[in-house]
Motif scaffolding. Structure first.
Motif, mmCIF file in Angstrom:
data_model
loop_
_atom_site.group_PDB
_atom_site.id
_atom_site.type_symbol
_atom_site.label_atom_id
_atom_site.label_comp_id
_atom_site.label_asym_id
_atom_site.label_seq_id
_atom_site.Cartn_x
_atom_site.Cartn_y
_atom_site.Cartn_z
ATOM 1 N N SER A 149 0.877 -1.165 0.000
ATOM 2 C CA SER A 149 0.000 0.000 0.000
ATOM 3 C C SER A 149 0.914 1.215 0.000
ATOM 4 C CB SER A 149 -0.905 0.009 1.232
ATOM 5 O OG SER A 149 -1.877 -1.016 1.148
ATOM 6 N N LEU A 150 0.616 2.197 -0.868
ATOM 7 C CA LEU A 150 1.584 3.279 -1.047
ATOM 8 C C LEU A 150 0.936 4.643 -1.124
ATOM 9 C CD1 LEU A 150 1.614 4.576 -4.185
ATOM 10 C CD2 LEU A 150 2.649 2.388 -4.711
ATOM 11 N N VAL A 151 1.759 5.652 -0.862
ATOM 12 C CA VAL A 151 1.465 7.041 -1.208
ATOM 13 C C VAL A 151 2.646 7.556 -2.020
ATOM 14 C CG1 VAL A 151 -0.112 7.601 0.683
ATOM 15 C CG2 VAL A 151 2.355 7.813 1.033
ATOM 16 N N ALA A 152 2.357 8.342 -3.035
ATOM 17 C CA ALA A 152 3.419 8.882 -3.878
ATOM 18 C C ALA A 152 3.142 10.346 -4.170
ATOM 19 C CB ALA A 152 3.524 8.099 -5.192
ATOM 20 N N LEU A 153 4.198 11.116 -4.184
ATOM 21 C CA LEU A 153 4.128 12.536 -4.494
ATOM 22 C C LEU A 153 4.625 12.752 -5.906
ATOM 23 C CD1 LEU A 153 3.591 15.398 -3.328
ATOM 24 C CD2 LEU A 153 5.989 15.432 -2.625
ATOM 25 N N THR A 154 3.802 13.400 -6.732
ATOM 26 C CA THR A 154 4.167 13.713 -8.116
ATOM 27 C C THR A 154 4.052 15.218 -8.321
ATOM 28 O OG1 THR A 154 1.950 13.671 -9.113
ATOM 29 C CG2 THR A 154 3.031 11.532 -8.729
ATOM 30 N N PRO A 155 4.569 15.749 -9.423
ATOM 31 C CA PRO A 155 4.453 17.192 -9.652
ATOM 32 C C PRO A 155 3.018 17.683 -9.764
ATOM 33 C CG PRO A 155 6.179 16.267 -11.025
ATOM 34 C CD PRO A 155 5.452 15.109 -10.413
ATOM 35 N N TRP A 156 2.084 16.766 -10.036
ATOM 36 C CA TRP A 156 0.694 17.189 -10.225
ATOM 37 C C TRP A 156 -0.255 16.700 -9.126
ATOM 38 C CZ3 TRP A 156 3.447 14.134 -13.676
ATOM 39 C CH2 TRP A 156 3.180 12.774 -13.620
ATOM 40 N N GLY A 157 0.276 16.027 -8.106
ATOM 41 C CA GLY A 157 -0.620 15.628 -7.028
ATOM 42 C C GLY A 157 -0.129 14.455 -6.217
ATOM 43 N N ILE A 158 -1.025 13.948 -5.381
ATOM 44 C CA ILE A 158 -0.769 12.823 -4.484
ATOM 45 C C ILE A 158 -1.436 11.571 -5.042
ATOM 46 C CG2 ILE A 158 -1.292 11.840 -2.217
ATOM 47 C CD1 ILE A 158 0.766 13.890 -1.864
ATOM 48 N N LEU A 159 -0.677 10.492 -5.112
ATOM 49 C CA LEU A 159 -1.209 9.198 -5.506
ATOM 50 C C LEU A 159 -1.305 8.307 -4.266
ATOM 51 C CD1 LEU A 159 -1.888 6.951 -7.657
ATOM 52 C CD2 LEU A 159 0.590 6.504 -7.730
ATOM 53 N N ALA A 160 -2.447 7.634 -4.099
ATOM 54 C CA ALA A 160 -2.623 6.670 -3.019
ATOM 55 C C ALA A 160 -3.129 5.365 -3.616
ATOM 56 C CB ALA A 160 -3.611 7.190 -1.984
ATOM 57 N N VAL A 161 -2.524 4.243 -3.191
ATOM 58 C CA VAL A 161 -2.922 2.938 -3.705
ATOM 59 C C VAL A 161 -3.023 1.949 -2.538
ATOM 60 C CG1 VAL A 161 -2.458 1.068 -5.341
ATOM 61 C CG2 VAL A 161 -1.664 3.398 -5.860
ATOM 62 N N ARG A 162 -4.161 1.277 -2.421
ATOM 63 C CA ARG A 162 -4.313 0.183 -1.451
ATOM 64 C C ARG A 162 -3.934 -1.116 -2.147
ATOM 65 N NH1 ARG A 162 -8.072 -1.367 2.954
ATOM 66 N NH2 ARG A 162 -6.991 -3.138 3.897
ATOM 67 N N ASP A 163 -3.149 -1.912 -1.459
ATOM 68 C CA ASP A 163 -2.729 -3.202 -1.972
ATOM 69 C C ASP A 163 -3.915 -4.001 -2.521
ATOM 70 O OD1 ASP A 163 -0.586 -5.488 -1.829
ATOM 71 O OD2 ASP A 163 -2.386 -6.309 -0.878
ATOM 72 N N PRO A 164 -3.770 -4.708 -3.666
ATOM 73 C CA PRO A 164 -4.891 -5.429 -4.272
ATOM 74 C C PRO A 164 -5.589 -6.415 -3.341
ATOM 75 C CG PRO A 164 -3.111 -5.268 -5.853
ATOM 76 C CD PRO A 164 -2.581 -4.727 -4.557
ATOM 77 N N HIS A 165 -4.851 -7.073 -2.436
ATOM 78 C CA HIS A 165 -5.470 -7.972 -1.462
ATOM 79 C C HIS A 165 -5.872 -7.234 -0.187
ATOM 80 C CE1 HIS A 165 -5.184 -11.982 -3.201
ATOM 81 N NE2 HIS A 165 -3.970 -11.718 -3.630
ATOM 82 N N GLY A 166 -5.518 -5.949 -0.074
ATOM 83 C CA GLY A 166 -5.813 -5.228 1.158
ATOM 84 C C GLY A 166 -5.054 -5.752 2.352
ATOM 85 N N ILE A 167 -3.902 -6.380 2.119
ATOM 86 C CA ILE A 167 -3.129 -6.956 3.223
ATOM 87 C C ILE A 167 -2.683 -5.869 4.189
ATOM 88 C CG2 ILE A 167 -1.013 -8.210 3.822
ATOM 89 C CD1 ILE A 167 -1.312 -9.698 1.135
ATOM 90 N N ARG A 168 -2.232 -4.758 3.635
ATOM 91 C CA ARG A 168 -1.848 -3.610 4.456
ATOM 92 C C ARG A 168 -2.916 -2.519 4.352
ATOM 93 N NH1 ARG A 168 0.302 -6.063 7.967
ATOM 94 N NH2 ARG A 168 1.803 -7.585 7.191
ATOM 95 N N PRO A 169 -3.277 -1.930 5.494
ATOM 96 C CA PRO A 169 -4.392 -0.978 5.514
ATOM 97 C C PRO A 169 -4.020 0.368 4.906
ATOM 98 C CG PRO A 169 -3.372 -1.112 7.678
ATOM 99 C CD PRO A 169 -2.696 -2.153 6.828
ATOM 100 N N LEU A 170 -5.039 1.103 4.513
ATOM 101 C CA LEU A 170 -4.876 2.485 4.060
ATOM 102 C C LEU A 170 -6.235 3.168 4.195
ATOM 103 C CD1 LEU A 170 -2.524 4.214 2.978
ATOM 104 C CD2 LEU A 170 -3.452 3.877 0.679
ATOM 105 N N ALA A 171 -6.221 4.390 4.728
ATOM 106 C CA ALA A 171 -7.464 5.118 4.975
ATOM 107 C C ALA A 171 -7.304 6.559 4.522
ATOM 108 C CB ALA A 171 -7.821 5.071 6.463
ATOM 109 N N LEU A 172 -8.433 7.247 4.353
ATOM 110 C CA LEU A 172 -8.390 8.653 3.922
ATOM 111 C C LEU A 172 -9.524 9.424 4.558
ATOM 112 C CD1 LEU A 172 -10.794 9.044 1.564
ATOM 113 C CD2 LEU A 172 -9.218 7.632 0.287
#
Length: 422
Positions: free
Chosen positions: A135-158
C-alpha cells in the motif's frame, strides 16, 4: 511494515507531521518526509503551508536497520516522484534489478511505467508484477497518488475536509477516516481520479488486528480494541487452570486480557509495566530488543499468586521468556501463559520482520516444547477455529497456516529476502 501518510491542500506540511506522530506505533527507527515546492518534489521536513506532502515512519523489513530510507525520490526522464509504501515486495529485483531494497525498486518501476504508459496504466502494470504487499502514497508534480494493496493486506485510509484530503495507514491518524478498498488507486490534485488495479479477494493481515494496529483504529469496519477483547473472551472459554489474577504483556495485549479476565470473573492487574520511552520492542532492530531494560514487574500485584499472563502473539519468544522469569522472581507461584492468536510457525512475506522459519519459536515445535523454552508453567493458544470465527474469511492467516495469497514458494521467498542487507 511501517506507517505512511500524505496530505493535499491547505496546511499539508503540518498535517503529515501530525499523521506521522499518530502512526509512530507502526515504526520508530526513522521518519522521512517529502513535499512539493513550486512544482518540484523535495525530500525533507515540509514547510507547514506546503500544498502536498508525504510522511513515512520506518519499521525495517528490508534494507538496513536504524535509518529512514523512505520516501524514495526517483527521477526518470522528466518525471520526478517520491514514494513511501507499507509492506514487503519479495520479487523486488524483478521490478528493478538496480535497486538495493524493495522501496527503491517500487519507486523506480513506478516512475518508469508512469512515464512510459501514463499514470493509470503505469500503476496497473507495476502492481501486476508485485509478489508481496504494497500500500503506497506517492508525491508527483501534479498531485498525491494513493494505492491500497490489491489484497488489502496492508491498511490504508483517507479523510476529506474543507482544507483538502489526508491519507494514512490507519484511521486513528485521521479525523472521520474511512478505509480505502483493496485494489483502488486515487490521484488527488487539481482534480480527483479513481481507478482499479486488479483488486483481489480481501486478505487483511491478521496481525494488524492482533498486534500491529492501534486499538482506536478501525479495520474492516471494526474497532481493533473490540476485536482484541473478543479474542480474549474466546481464549478464556476453554480455560481449565485456576488463577488468582490476570496480567498482560504491555501494551497490545491489554484488551485481550480485559476480555479474558471478564469471562473468568478475575481482576486485571498492571503487574508488568513498560518504560514508556522504550517503544515497541518487537519492531526494534535485533540489537535493541532488550526486554530486561524495558519491563518492570510490580511485586505487590503478583507475589504468592497464580498468574494468567496474556500476550497477543508469540513469535520469537524473547520478551515473554524474560517477563516470565521476572514474574517468578517477584514471587508468582504459577505463570500460565495464554496467547490470543494461534502458533505462528511460518514467515511473513507481506510486511512483518520475521522472514525465516528459523526465527520462530513455534516452527518445528509443539506447544509443550515452546512452553519449556519460555519457562511457563502452562502454555495455551487460542484455537485456529475460534480465531477464524472472530476475524472472518477476509483475513490473511499465512503466518499461522503457511498458505499465502500469492501461492508463494517459501524456500524461494526466504532466499530472496535473505539477500537483503539488514
Amino acid at each position: 511494515m511501517c506507517g505512511i501518510g500524505a496530505a493535499w491542500g491547505k496546511g499539508a506540511g503540518a498535517a503529515v507531521v501530525k499523521i506521522g506522530l499518530w502512526l509512530s506505533h507502526r515504526g520508530h527507527e526513522g521518519v522521512g518526509y517529502a513535499y512539493l515546492e513550486n512544482g518540484a518534489v523535495k525530500l525533507g521536513k515540509p514547510p507547514e503551508d506546503t500544498q502536498a506532502a508525504l510522511v513515512h515512519v520506518r519499521y525495517s523489513t528490508s534494507g538496513p536497520y536504524g535509518v529512514s530510507l523512505q520516501p524514495v525520490y526517483v527521477k526518470y526522464r522528466d518525471l520526478e516522484i517520491a514514494v513511501a509504501f507499507n509492506g514487503t515486495i519479495v520479487n523486488f529485483r524483478q521490478l528493478d534489478n538496480t535497486a538495493s531494497f524493495d522501496g527503491e525498486a517500487l519507486a523506480k518501476s513506478l516512475a518508469r511505467e508512469m512515464w512510459e504508459r501514463g499514470v493509470v496504466e503505469g500503476v496497473q502494470e507495476v502492481y501486476k508484477r508485485i509478489v508481496g504487499a504494497a500500500s503506497l502514497v506517492a508525491l508527483t508534480p501534479w498531485g498525491i497518488l494513493a494505492v491500497r494493496d490489491p489484497h488489502g493486506i496492508r491498511p490504508l485510509a483517507l479523510s476529506h475536509d474543507i482544507d483538502g484530503v489526508k491519507i494514512a495507514s490507519e484511521t486513528v491518524a485521521l479525523e472521520n477516516g474511512i478505509e480505502l478498498a483493496p485494489g483502488i488507486a486515487i490521484m488527488y490534485g487539481d482534480r480527483i481520479s479513481t481507478w482499479k488495479i486488479d483488486p483481489k479477494p480481501m486478505r487483511l493481515c491478521a496481525l494488524e488486528y492482533v498486534y500491529f494496529a492501534h486499538p482506536a483504529s478501525k479495520l474492516g469496519g471494526r474497532l481493533v480494541a473490540d476485536v482484541r477483547k473478543a479474542l480474549g473472551r474466546a481464549l478464556a472459554e476453554d480455560e481449565t487452570e485456576e488463577g488468582d489474577v490476570v496480567t498482560y504483556v504491555p501494551e497490545t495485549a491489554r484488551h485481550a486480557a480485559l476480555g479474558f479476565a471478564k469471562r473468568l470473573g478475575l481482576e486485571v492487574v498492571d503487574a508488568v509495566v513498560k518504560n514508556r520511552f522504550s517503544g515497541r520492542l518487537f519492531i526494534r532492530p535485533p540489537s535493541e530488543r532488550k526486554p530486561e531494560e524495558a519491563f518492570y514487574v510490580v511485586r505487590d500485584f503478583i507475589e504468592k499468586k497464580r498468574v494468567f499472563l496474556i500476550d497477543d502473539s508469540l513469535i520469537r519468544g524473547t520478551n515473554i521468556k524474560a517477563i516470565i522469569w521476572m514474574l517468578k522472581k517477584a514471587g508468582a507461584t504459577k505463570v500460565h501463559v495464554r496467547i490470543a492468536s494461534p502458533p505462528i510457525r511460518w514467515p511473513c512475506f507481506y510486511g512483518m520482520d520475521f522472514q525465516k522459519r528459523t526465527e520462530l519459536v513455534a516452527w518445528g515445535r509443539d506447544v509443550e516444547e515452546v512452553r519449556e523454552i519460555i519457562g511457563a508453567d502452562t502454555l495455551r493458544y487460542i484455537s485456529m477455529e475460534k480465531f477464524r470465527a472472530i476475524l472472518g474469511d477476509v483475513v490473511c492467516y499465512s503466518c499461522f497456516t503457511g498458505v499465502y495469497p500469492h501461492g508463494i514458494d517459501i524456500d524461494w521467498a526466504e532466499r530472496e529476502l535473505s539477500r537483503n542487507f539488514k
